[in-house]
Enzyme design. Structure first.
Site, short mmCIF file in Angstrom:
data_model
loop_
_atom_site.label_atom_id
_atom_site.label_comp_id
_atom_site.label_asym_id
_atom_site.label_seq_id
_atom_site.Cartn_x
_atom_site.Cartn_y
_atom_site.Cartn_z
N GLU A 142 1.09 -1.04 0.00
CA GLU A 142 -0.14 -0.37 0.19
C GLU A 142 0.96 1.44 -0.33
O GLU A 142 1.81 1.16 0.93
CB GLU A 142 -1.16 -0.06 1.35
CG GLU A 142 -1.73 -0.70 1.01
CD GLU A 142 -2.98 -0.47 0.45
OE1 GLU A 142 -2.71 0.62 -0.29
OE2 GLU A 142 -4.61 -1.50 0.50
N HIS A 180 -4.06 -3.03 -8.53
CA HIS A 180 -5.07 -3.83 -7.65
C HIS A 180 -6.00 -3.54 -8.91
O HIS A 180 -7.00 -4.69 -9.03
CB HIS A 180 -5.54 -2.89 -6.75
CG HIS A 180 -6.79 -3.17 -6.03
ND1 HIS A 180 -6.98 -2.74 -4.63
CD2 HIS A 180 -7.21 -5.12 -5.65
CE1 HIS A 180 -8.63 -3.80 -4.16
NE2 HIS A 180 -8.22 -5.14 -4.69
N ASP A 190 -7.10 1.68 -8.26
CA ASP A 190 -5.92 1.84 -7.80
C ASP A 190 -4.67 1.34 -8.28
O ASP A 190 -4.75 -0.02 -8.33
CB ASP A 190 -5.59 2.31 -5.64
CG ASP A 190 -5.81 0.69 -5.67
OD1 ASP A 190 -7.60 -0.56 -5.56
OD2 ASP A 190 -5.43 -0.11 -4.49
ZN LIG Z 1 -6.39 -1.09 -3.70
#
Ligand SMILES: [Zn+2]
Length: 273
Positions: A142, A180, A190
């Site tokens: 992330e 993703h 994203d």
């Molecule tokens: Zn994501």
């Protein structure tokens, strides 16, 4: 005498506890829970596994030739949150049911939140090629970013170093560094259209298209087949075209491909053959 000492110790306890909490930081409780869960999995790994199967009638014979399964896919995300602290908190609350192996802050700091061999909950429902359980085979990273701002140089620098480590350690192919949105084009966008995928690809993480000047696309070329071979789930082809454009052309439109876009896809498809 002993009783008096015990009473004195108990009287001091709240202050000691208060001091210790300060000293251990705000994630002491979730860190303790992490180790408790990890210990439980360690016990499962050490147990005789034949109880998991029908092979209970035969005596247990353990092979000595094994190691841990390795991740073979890296999925990049942006957090869609406003700070690293917010994301760390999200990933340490049980009710959110989401997590990632790594979080990279705007200043470049990398938080490693889960052992690479364990399964994080970052992919959700998704598919890449024939892989339908993305979390079981992937590392989730992330990147702290709200989805509409540029990614910072310090965090991209840290990301590159992390990807280098993962690629070498687990021997992950270049094509298996994805976003993703690639695995869930109907639900996710994203990392955002501002993410520098070409720069990553130039460094060996993800595949990119070549110069299309002079490229002849065969008349029989089928863009849907090409996208499927690259890895996309085509149950919603409109969402896949949008994801493809965002990632490889920096554009946000849907609809069928123009001739220059077909050339880009054809070039990309050939890289995947
Ligand atoms: Zn994501």
């Amino acid at each position: 005498m002993f009783q008096n000492r015990l009473i004195s110790a108990l009287a001091l306890f709240p202050f000691v506890c208060l001091f210790a909490r300060c000293h251990r930081g705000p994630y002491a409780a979730s860190n303790k829970q992490y180790h408790k869960q990890a210990k439980q999995y360690a016990r499962e790994l050490q147990a005789n596994p034949s109880a998991q199967t029908m092979a209970t009638a035969a005596p247990w014979v353990g092979t000595i030739n094994f190691n841990l399964r390795k991740p073979n896919l890296v999925v990049l995300h942006h957090t869609a949150q406003n700070s690293c602290e917010q994301t760390l908190k999200t990933f340490t609350l049980e009710r959110t049911q989401v997590s990632a192996h790594y979080v990279i802050c705007r200043e470049g700091q990398v938080h490693h939140m889960l052992n690479d061999y364990l399964r994080a909950w970052h992919g959700g429902v998704g598919r890449w090629g024939s892989v339908s359980d993305i979390n079981s085979s992937s590392i989730g990273i992330e990147i702290d970013n709200n989805g509409s701002e540029p990614f910072t140089e310090p965090q991209l620098g840290s990301l590159m170093l992390l990807l280098d480590t993962l690629k070498r350690k687990y021997n992950i192919p270049a094509a298996n560094f994805i976003g993703h949105a690639d695995i869930a084009p109907t639900r996710k966008s994203d990392p955002s259209v501002l993410f520098p995928w070409k720069r990553l690809s130039d460094a060996g993480y993800g595949l990119w298209w070549s110069d299309t000047a002079g490229l002849q696309v065969p008349p029989a070329f089928n863009p849907l087949d090409a996208l499927r071979i690259i890895g996309y789930d085509l149950r919603d082809s409109s969402a896949v075209f949008l994801t493809f454009r965002r990632k490889y052309l920096g554009a946000e439109n849907r609809g069928s491909l123009t001739e220059p876009e077909r050339k880009v896809l054809y070039s990309l498809y050939r890289r995947h053959l």
